[in-house]
Design an enzyme around this catalytic site. Structure first.
Site, PDB file in Angstrom:
ATOM      1  N   ARG A 117       0.540  -1.282  -0.039  1.00 16.40           N
ATOM      2  CA  ARG A 117      -0.069  -0.126  -0.059  1.00 16.40           C
ATOM      3  C   ARG A 117       0.732   1.589  -0.158  1.00 16.40           C
ATOM      4  NH1 ARG A 117      -5.103  -1.052   2.782  1.00 16.40           N
ATOM      5  NH2 ARG A 117      -5.179  -2.632   2.553  1.00 16.40           N
ATOM      6  N   ARG A 199      -1.270 -10.269   9.705  1.00 14.17           N
ATOM      7  CA  ARG A 199      -0.330  -9.592   8.670  1.00 14.17           C
ATOM      8  C   ARG A 199       1.076  -9.840   9.182  1.00 14.17           C
ATOM      9  NH1 ARG A 199      -4.383  -4.647   6.720  1.00 14.17           N
ATOM     10  NH2 ARG A 199      -3.991  -5.698   4.540  1.00 14.17           N
TER      11      ARG A 199
END
Ligand code: FAD
Length: 429
Positions: A117, A199
């Site tokens: 991202r 994550r």
């Protein structure tokens, strides 16, 4: 009265929705101001993948967005897997054999497309003028009554600004959504889906040692009862993005925080029945590991995405659990449709903005809300908890194919034209 070229579009939030919308509006000649609460435009270092509709939407917003994505994206590394979205593995068969074959494979026209991202957003921010981005500006409230009929924006630091239209790209906990409907409205806050996710980013070489080349270098979904672990390559193949979801009947302890500190040991316990490969993979993560609570707007969707000259975009409108891997793509679809509408030649005043935002709601709400519901169903499917499917993998494959088709098989450009036609009809009525 401000003239068309003076109209200011305030974009609240500089995530994927805010920045793609900013680029799309700026390159259509509209005046934008982005207000981001963080001290700088920044993102967590996690991966995000895009489905075919998202790539179409990038091009429609502006070709430079697609080019930016092309610079940072990573596809499956094996040439024979360029169209594979995910290989699905049955963890009951994961006995550590790196050569174990997938239970089934879901493909599409573009395969898997992962980006970090932060890398993607770094590229997007270069596409808007520096002076349009205002950081450290947390919107606290807005009200009517500015000069020329503008809306007055008030920020937490005590400063103020004005805009003709507010485009709320302020994410799942949207302040604007609370202001639009009231702090006690059911949609003011998202609800917990009773899943959380670990994550991590793992160096490719080590991931290959843990789960073998095929699974590490290409997108893999490891299905199991009450959990699923997905991996895909990012960072041009140097890193593997790992997301391990776990279902729980317990409540999330503090809904004001969507992350909590956990540990690698807890992850190893949660996935102890996922086979030796996943155990090895999780051992590569850091001892202190954050978990992300998966919240969404599925129980209480907003009754409308637009009211007067204010609208909700991206997660602010349709925050979804991430199981379709399409939440960010839908943000970009929203941006494409909104940009087409707001750049309409016919708009000369605030009535035009109101009509455009009402059409945006009409065009986007059903599809956005569908994604939220469908993502819940698909999360259950990966974890053998979907009613009527359970651990029947042939049925699971069929269900995933059908739902992925609804997401991918759209013509985003046609959606935008349809929106413009609807705008013209309502404008002349
Ligand atoms: P956000 O990214 O949340 O951005 C909102 C921005 O607004 C932030 O920068 C925030 O600081 C700012 N802000 C908030 N309040 C204010 C305020 N009052 N004033 C000013 N600024 C404010 N989607 C995919 O398509 N593919 C995937 O693979 C994928 N994986 C995911 C994995 C996980 C674990 C999760 C949780 C989500 C995933 N998603 C994925 C979903 C995707 O991340 C979101 O749909 C998308 O990032 C939402 O973008 P957004 O810009 O709407 O919101």
């Amino acid at each position: 009265m401000a003239t068309k070229k003076d109209h200011v579009f305030a974009i609240i939030g500089g995530g994927i929705a805010g920045l793609t919308l900013a680029v799309a509006l700026h390159h259509r000649g509209l005046r934008i101001k982005i207000f981001e609460q963080a001290g700088q435009m920044q993102e967590i270092g996690a991966g995000v993948a895009f489905t075919p509709n998202a790539l179409q939407a990038m091009r429609v917003c502006h070709p430079a967005i697609y080019e930016a994505y092309e610079r940072v994206r990573t596809r499956n590394l094996w040439p024979c897997k360029q169209k594979v979205w995910f290989d699905f593995y049955d963890t009951r068969n994961e006995d550590g054999d790196a050569a174990a074959k997938p239970a089934f494979t879901i493909s599409n026209d573009v395969g898997q497309n992962g980006v970090l991202r932060a890398h993607f957003l770094d590229e997007l921010i270069k596409l808007v003028p520096r002076e349009a981005a205002h950081v450290g500006k947390r919107l606290a409230s807005y009200e009517e009554g500015g000069p020329d009929g503008r809306l007055r924006l008030r920020f937490a630091d005590g400063s103020e600004d004005e805009a003709d239209v507010i485009l709320a790209c302020d994410g799942i906990k949207s302040r604007v959504r609370q202001l639009l409907f009231g702090a006690h409205h059911p949609c003011a806050l998202p609800s917990y889906t009773h899943r959380y996710a670990y994550r991590a980013l793992v160096p490719m070489e080590e991931a290959v040692d843990a789960i073998g080349k095929e699974k590490a270098q290409n997108a893999a979904m490891h299905m199991g009862k009450g959990g699923h672990v997905l991996t895909f390559p990012v960072n041009h193949g140097q890193t593997v993005n790992v997301v391990a979801f776990h279902a729980t009947s317990e409540e999330w302890p503090d809904s004001s925080k969507l992350t909590a500190q956990s540990t690698r040991e807890a992850a190893l316990r949660d996935f102890s029945n996922f086979g030796p490969g996943i155990t090895k993979l999780l051992k590569l993560t850091s001892p202190k590991l954050d978990i992300w609570a998966i919240f969404d707007l599925g129980e209480n969707p907003p009754p409308t995405f637009a009211m007067d000259r204010v609208c909700l975009v991206g997660d602010a409108a349709h925050a979804t659990s991430p199981h379709h891997g399409a939440g960010a793509g839908f943000c970009i679809e929203d941006a494409a449709v909104l940009a087409h509408l707001l750049a309409s030649e016919e708009i000369s005043d605030h009535r035009g903005h109101r009509v455009a935002l009402a059409v945006y709601d009409a065009v986007r709400r059903e599809r956005g809300s569908w994604l939220v519901q469908s993502s819940r169903r698909i999360g259950d499917t990966y974890e053998w908890m979907a009613e009527g499917i359970e651990d029947d993998l042939a049925k699971a494959e069929e269900e995933i194919k059908y739902r992925n088709g609804v997401i991918a098989d759209v013509d985003v450009e046609a959606m935008c034209h349809q929106a413009r036609e609807e705008f013209s009809k309502r404008w002349r009525a």
